[in-house]
Write a protein that holds these residues in place. Structure first.
Motif, PDB file in Angstrom:
ATOM      1  N   PHE A  60      37.418  39.226  26.957  1.00 39.22           N
ATOM      2  CA  PHE A  60      38.115  38.298  27.241  1.00 39.22           C
ATOM      3  C   PHE A  60      38.277  37.319  28.435  1.00 39.22           C
ATOM      4  O   PHE A  60      37.991  36.817  28.908  1.00 39.22           O
ATOM      5  CB  PHE A  60      39.490  38.068  26.602  1.00 39.22           C
ATOM      6  CG  PHE A  60      40.707  37.264  26.214  1.00 39.22           C
ATOM      7  CD1 PHE A  60      40.245  35.960  26.258  1.00 39.22           C
ATOM      8  CD2 PHE A  60      41.543  37.492  27.437  1.00 39.22           C
ATOM      9  CE1 PHE A  60      41.403  34.883  27.774  1.00 39.22           C
ATOM     10  CE2 PHE A  60      42.331  36.368  28.001  1.00 39.22           C
ATOM     11  CZ  PHE A  60      42.240  34.872  28.080  1.00 39.22           C
ATOM     12  N   PRO A  61      38.875  39.138  29.194  1.00 37.34           N
ATOM     13  CA  PRO A  61      38.299  38.870  30.425  1.00 37.34           C
ATOM     14  C   PRO A  61      37.723  38.323  31.616  1.00 37.34           C
ATOM     15  O   PRO A  61      37.805  37.940  32.448  1.00 37.34           O
ATOM     16  CB  PRO A  61      38.927  40.745  31.232  1.00 37.34           C
ATOM     17  CG  PRO A  61      39.806  40.985  29.802  1.00 37.34           C
ATOM     18  CD  PRO A  61      38.926  40.184  28.409  1.00 37.34           C
ATOM     19  N   ILE A  62      36.211  39.014  31.156  1.00 39.18           N
ATOM     20  CA  ILE A  62      35.236  38.291  31.640  1.00 39.18           C
ATOM     21  C   ILE A  62      35.057  36.896  32.021  1.00 39.18           C
ATOM     22  O   ILE A  62      34.761  36.625  32.469  1.00 39.18           O
ATOM     23  CB  ILE A  62      34.165  39.485  30.937  1.00 39.18           C
ATOM     24  CG1 ILE A  62      33.912  40.392  30.676  1.00 39.18           C
ATOM     25  CG2 ILE A  62      32.850  38.350  31.464  1.00 39.18           C
ATOM     26  CD1 ILE A  62      32.806  41.352  30.253  1.00 39.18           C
ATOM     27  N   ILE A  63      35.094  36.134  30.339  1.00 36.99           N
ATOM     28  CA  ILE A  63      35.177  34.984  29.996  1.00 36.99           C
ATOM     29  C   ILE A  63      36.258  34.301  31.024  1.00 36.99           C
ATOM     30  O   ILE A  63      35.906  33.613  31.363  1.00 36.99           O
ATOM     31  CB  ILE A  63      35.283  34.392  28.687  1.00 36.99           C
ATOM     32  CG1 ILE A  63      34.051  34.858  27.605  1.00 36.99           C
ATOM     33  CG2 ILE A  63      35.325  33.048  28.451  1.00 36.99           C
ATOM     34  CD1 ILE A  63      33.992  35.438  26.217  1.00 36.99           C
ATOM     35  N   ALA A  64      37.203  34.580  30.938  1.00 33.25           N
ATOM     36  CA  ALA A  64      38.406  34.049  31.519  1.00 33.25           C
ATOM     37  C   ALA A  64      38.313  33.962  33.141  1.00 33.25           C
ATOM     38  O   ALA A  64      38.069  33.419  33.756  1.00 33.25           O
ATOM     39  CB  ALA A  64      39.828  35.225  31.274  1.00 33.25           C
ATOM     40  N   TYR A  65      36.829  35.632  33.479  1.00 29.34           N
ATOM     41  CA  TYR A  65      37.326  35.619  35.267  1.00 29.34           C
ATOM     42  C   TYR A  65      36.019  34.569  35.247  1.00 29.34           C
ATOM     43  O   TYR A  65      36.280  33.328  36.859  1.00 29.34           O
ATOM     44  CB  TYR A  65      36.564  37.016  35.707  1.00 29.34           C
ATOM     45  CG  TYR A  65      36.163  37.126  37.068  1.00 29.34           C
ATOM     46  CD1 TYR A  65      36.927  37.272  38.272  1.00 29.34           C
ATOM     47  CD2 TYR A  65      34.737  36.856  37.613  1.00 29.34           C
ATOM     48  CE1 TYR A  65      36.130  37.396  39.022  1.00 29.34           C
ATOM     49  CE2 TYR A  65      34.020  37.548  38.881  1.00 29.34           C
ATOM     50  CZ  TYR A  65      35.463  37.157  39.534  1.00 29.34           C
ATOM     51  OH  TYR A  65      34.122  37.987  40.654  1.00 29.34           O
ATOM     52  N   PHE A  66      35.167  34.367  35.153  1.00 27.30           N
ATOM     53  CA  PHE A  66      34.168  33.366  35.417  1.00 27.30           C
ATOM     54  C   PHE A  66      34.475  31.886  35.038  1.00 27.30           C
ATOM     55  O   PHE A  66      34.482  30.839  36.097  1.00 27.30           O
ATOM     56  CB  PHE A  66      33.098  33.309  34.058  1.00 27.30           C
ATOM     57  CG  PHE A  66      32.153  34.462  34.426  1.00 27.30           C
ATOM     58  CD1 PHE A  66      31.395  34.525  35.926  1.00 27.30           C
ATOM     59  CD2 PHE A  66      32.041  35.668  33.969  1.00 27.30           C
ATOM     60  CE1 PHE A  66      30.638  35.112  36.052  1.00 27.30           C
ATOM     61  CE2 PHE A  66      31.061  37.060  34.601  1.00 27.30           C
ATOM     62  CZ  PHE A  66      30.559  36.438  35.853  1.00 27.30           C
ATOM     63  N   LEU A  67      35.644  30.865  34.234  1.00 25.06           N
ATOM     64  CA  LEU A  67      36.241  30.776  34.229  1.00 25.06           C
ATOM     65  C   LEU A  67      37.003  30.238  34.925  1.00 25.06           C
ATOM     66  O   LEU A  67      37.168  28.916  35.899  1.00 25.06           O
ATOM     67  CB  LEU A  67      36.952  30.333  32.338  1.00 25.06           C
ATOM     68  CG  LEU A  67      35.767  29.686  31.362  1.00 25.06           C
ATOM     69  CD1 LEU A  67      37.249  29.760  30.307  1.00 25.06           C
ATOM     70  CD2 LEU A  67      35.037  28.609  31.487  1.00 25.06           C
ATOM     71  N   ILE A  68      38.171  30.793  35.392  1.00 28.53           N
ATOM     72  CA  ILE A  68      39.151  30.631  36.618  1.00 28.53           C
ATOM     73  C   ILE A  68      37.984  30.724  37.662  1.00 28.53           C
ATOM     74  O   ILE A  68      38.845  29.635  38.667  1.00 28.53           O
ATOM     75  CB  ILE A  68      39.995  31.634  36.310  1.00 28.53           C
ATOM     76  CG1 ILE A  68      40.585  31.743  35.122  1.00 28.53           C
ATOM     77  CG2 ILE A  68      40.980  31.068  37.385  1.00 28.53           C
ATOM     78  CD1 ILE A  68      41.670  32.753  35.052  1.00 28.53           C
ATOM     79  N   THR A  69      37.722  31.132  38.068  1.00 26.25           N
ATOM     80  CA  THR A  69      36.860  32.038  40.329  1.00 26.25           C
ATOM     81  C   THR A  69      35.852  30.521  40.280  1.00 26.25           C
ATOM     82  O   THR A  69      35.371  29.780  40.867  1.00 26.25           O
ATOM     83  CB  THR A  69      36.573  32.931  39.664  1.00 26.25           C
ATOM     84  OG1 THR A  69      37.814  33.871  39.174  1.00 26.25           O
ATOM     85  CG2 THR A  69      35.444  33.231  40.622  1.00 26.25           C
ATOM     86  N   GLY A  70      34.942  30.448  38.806  1.00 30.47           N
ATOM     87  CA  GLY A  70      33.997  29.365  38.494  1.00 30.47           C
ATOM     88  C   GLY A  70      32.843  30.428  39.992  1.00 30.47           C
ATOM     89  O   GLY A  70      33.172  31.283  40.188  1.00 30.47           O
ATOM     90  N   SER A  98      29.647  30.065  39.160  1.00 29.73           N
ATOM     91  CA  SER A  98      28.065  30.216  38.744  1.00 29.73           C
ATOM     92  C   SER A  98      28.691  29.544  37.148  1.00 29.73           C
ATOM     93  O   SER A  98      29.686  28.680  37.223  1.00 29.73           O
ATOM     94  CB  SER A  98      28.358  32.048  37.645  1.00 29.73           C
ATOM     95  OG  SER A  98      29.202  31.419  36.899  1.00 29.73           O
ATOM     96  N   PHE A  99      27.572  29.380  36.552  1.00 32.22           N
ATOM     97  CA  PHE A  99      27.744  28.263  35.344  1.00 32.22           C
ATOM     98  C   PHE A  99      27.324  27.104  35.897  1.00 32.22           C
ATOM     99  O   PHE A  99      28.112  25.890  34.580  1.00 32.22           O
ATOM    100  CB  PHE A  99      28.257  29.321  34.081  1.00 32.22           C
ATOM    101  CG  PHE A  99      28.042  30.514  33.214  1.00 32.22           C
ATOM    102  CD1 PHE A  99      26.814  30.955  32.754  1.00 32.22           C
ATOM    103  CD2 PHE A  99      28.321  31.042  34.534  1.00 32.22           C
ATOM    104  CE1 PHE A  99      26.199  32.238  33.176  1.00 32.22           C
ATOM    105  CE2 PHE A  99      28.132  33.024  33.911  1.00 32.22           C
ATOM    106  CZ  PHE A  99      26.959  32.961  33.042  1.00 32.22           C
ATOM    107  N   GLY A 100      27.592  27.255  36.435  1.00 31.52           N
ATOM    108  CA  GLY A 100      28.120  25.653  37.010  1.00 31.52           C
ATOM    109  C   GLY A 100      29.266  24.611  37.207  1.00 31.52           C
ATOM    110  O   GLY A 100      29.217  23.661  37.761  1.00 31.52           O
ATOM    111  N   LEU A 101      30.351  25.790  37.357  1.00 29.72           N
ATOM    112  CA  LEU A 101      31.663  25.716  37.341  1.00 29.72           C
ATOM    113  C   LEU A 101      31.687  25.753  38.977  1.00 29.72           C
ATOM    114  O   LEU A 101      31.173  25.845  40.110  1.00 29.72           O
ATOM    115  CB  LEU A 101      32.170  26.459  36.656  1.00 29.72           C
ATOM    116  CG  LEU A 101      32.178  26.437  35.369  1.00 29.72           C
ATOM    117  CD1 LEU A 101      33.138  27.591  34.969  1.00 29.72           C
ATOM    118  CD2 LEU A 101      32.355  25.022  34.803  1.00 29.72           C
ATOM    119  N   VAL A 102      32.574  24.594  39.350  1.00 29.64           N
ATOM    120  CA  VAL A 102      33.099  24.609  40.560  1.00 29.64           C
ATOM    121  C   VAL A 102      33.584  25.822  41.477  1.00 29.64           C
ATOM    122  O   VAL A 102      34.539  26.457  40.130  1.00 29.64           O
ATOM    123  CB  VAL A 102      33.172  23.113  40.948  1.00 29.64           C
ATOM    124  CG1 VAL A 102      34.075  23.604  42.761  1.00 29.64           C
ATOM    125  CG2 VAL A 102      32.839  22.321  41.303  1.00 29.64           C
TER     126      VAL A 102
END
Length: 362
Positions: free
Chosen positions: A130-140, A142-146
């Motif tokens: 969960f922390p790994i997924i949350a980190y990439f979602l919040i920070t962006g 990568s994976f096309g996220l701003v």
């Protein structure tokens, strides 16, 4: 012929059980109880009815502007209008859906963690994923996220991030420090004692200031260090000292026979401590550990001094908006209600864990 009298069952007298018995025992048992009972009832009568009138009866719930708030009641229109700021801070509005995903995933992972049975490996995998997924979602980035820099984070989101990371990461660090304080190696024991006593003797606000202002002076020229990361490190190390003292108290509460039984099985030091002793220590330390967690959750409001915008800071900023001046009271009542919900939830969960793990009297 013997005559048997059959007595009809009767209800217990009200003076032996029930609400009347409770009142007699707790509110009017002695003259002192009577005095304090009347004082408390008078205080409740003075405070609760006016608050209900202000917060509910005369309050304003519908509208979009300050003009919608009329009368002397609370203006909850202000809270509704500024809700995004209170929850997400300055996070870009177009990217808020990522935070909502994190909130939703946290509930899903908690349910999975609870209902994955007793498979320890599965729980650890969920706890780590969960922390790994949350980190990439919040920070962006990568994976096309701003990418969203941390200076845009704020509100309830930032409060939860700081407190949750501080509570979770401080636990293993505190356990290591507690073991170090009990160690027979002079260097390790001395370091642990000095660190714990120093941190517990200095206010968190001082350590936050040092970590944000003074520590960067020792970095090489041109080297930058994210402000939020500095706060997370400081909060974790601060909380770890208190966790270490709680764990040390739990270690002293474990009977000596448990250590001797573990030694008789031929277990190594770490096997003995992690498998036999530590589970018992955590069980007896739950109330104090949760108390420290609640304290840390409330102490996150201190990050204001280093320029981070937590929930309380966002309320202060929005209440001085020229279009919404004069409604700071509603904002602080809202913050108090949010903190009450989370702190009460932690306290209640602590009680559930205590009852579940209390196997001594079963």
């Amino acid at each position: 012929m013997a005559i048997y009298e059959i007595e009809q069952s009767q209800k217990s007298p009200t003076n032996t059980k029930g609400p009347i018995k409770w009142v007699l025992d707790n509110l009017v048992a002695t003259p002192t109880h009577v005095i304090f009972s009347f004082l408390i009832l008078g205080l409740l009568y003075i405070t609760i009815p006016p608050f209900i009138t202000w917060a509910i009866i005369d309050a304003n719930f519908i509208g979009t502007t300050k003009a919608s708030c009329t009368g002397d009641g609370a203006c909850w229109v202000f809270i509704i209008h500024k809700m995004d700021f209170f929850i997400y801070g300055f996070y870009p509005e177009s990217e808020i859906y990522r935070i909502n995903w994190v909130f939703g995933l946290s509930i899903i992972f908690l349910l999975l963690f609870k209902y994955t049975g007793k498979t320890f490996k599965a729980k650890i995998a969920l706890f780590s994923l969960f922390p790994i997924i949350a980190y990439f979602l919040i920070t962006g980035g990568s994976f096309g996220l701003v990418e969203v820099p941390t200076d845009k984070w704020g509100g309830l989101m930032l409060t939860l991030i700081i407190s949750s990371i501080g509570i979770v990461v401080a636990m293993p660090v505190g356990i290591i420090l507690a073991f170090g304080r009990q160690s027979k190696l002079p260097i390790i024991k001395s370091f642990s004692i000095v660190y714990i006593e120093f941190v517990r003797g200095v206010p968190l606000i001082t350590i936050l200031f040092m970590g944000s202002v003074i520590l960067p002076m020792f970095f090489p020229e041109g080297m930058t260090f994210d402000k939020l990361l500095r706060v997370l490190i400081v909060v974790t190390l601060f909380q770890a000292a208190y966790v270490a003292e709680v764990i040390r108290g739990g270690l002293q509460a474990i009977p000596k026979g448990q250590y001797e039984a573990a030694d008789s099985e031929g277990l190594s030091y770490w096997q003995k401590m992690l498998i036999i002793i530590l589970p018992q220590v955590i069980k007896v330390s739950i109330p104090n550990l949760v108390g420290n967690a609640i304290g840390l959750f409330k102490d996150t409001t201190l990050v204001l001094i280093i320029g981070l915008f937590d929930l309380l800071t966002m309320v202060g900023l929005t209440s001085i908006d020229s279009h919404w001046t004069g409604f700071a009271t509603e904002g602080y009542v809202f913050v108090g209600f949010i903190f009450l919900i989370f702190c009460s939830g932690l306290s209640r969960y602590s009680k559930v864990l205590e009852d579940r793990l209390n196997t001594e009297n079963r």
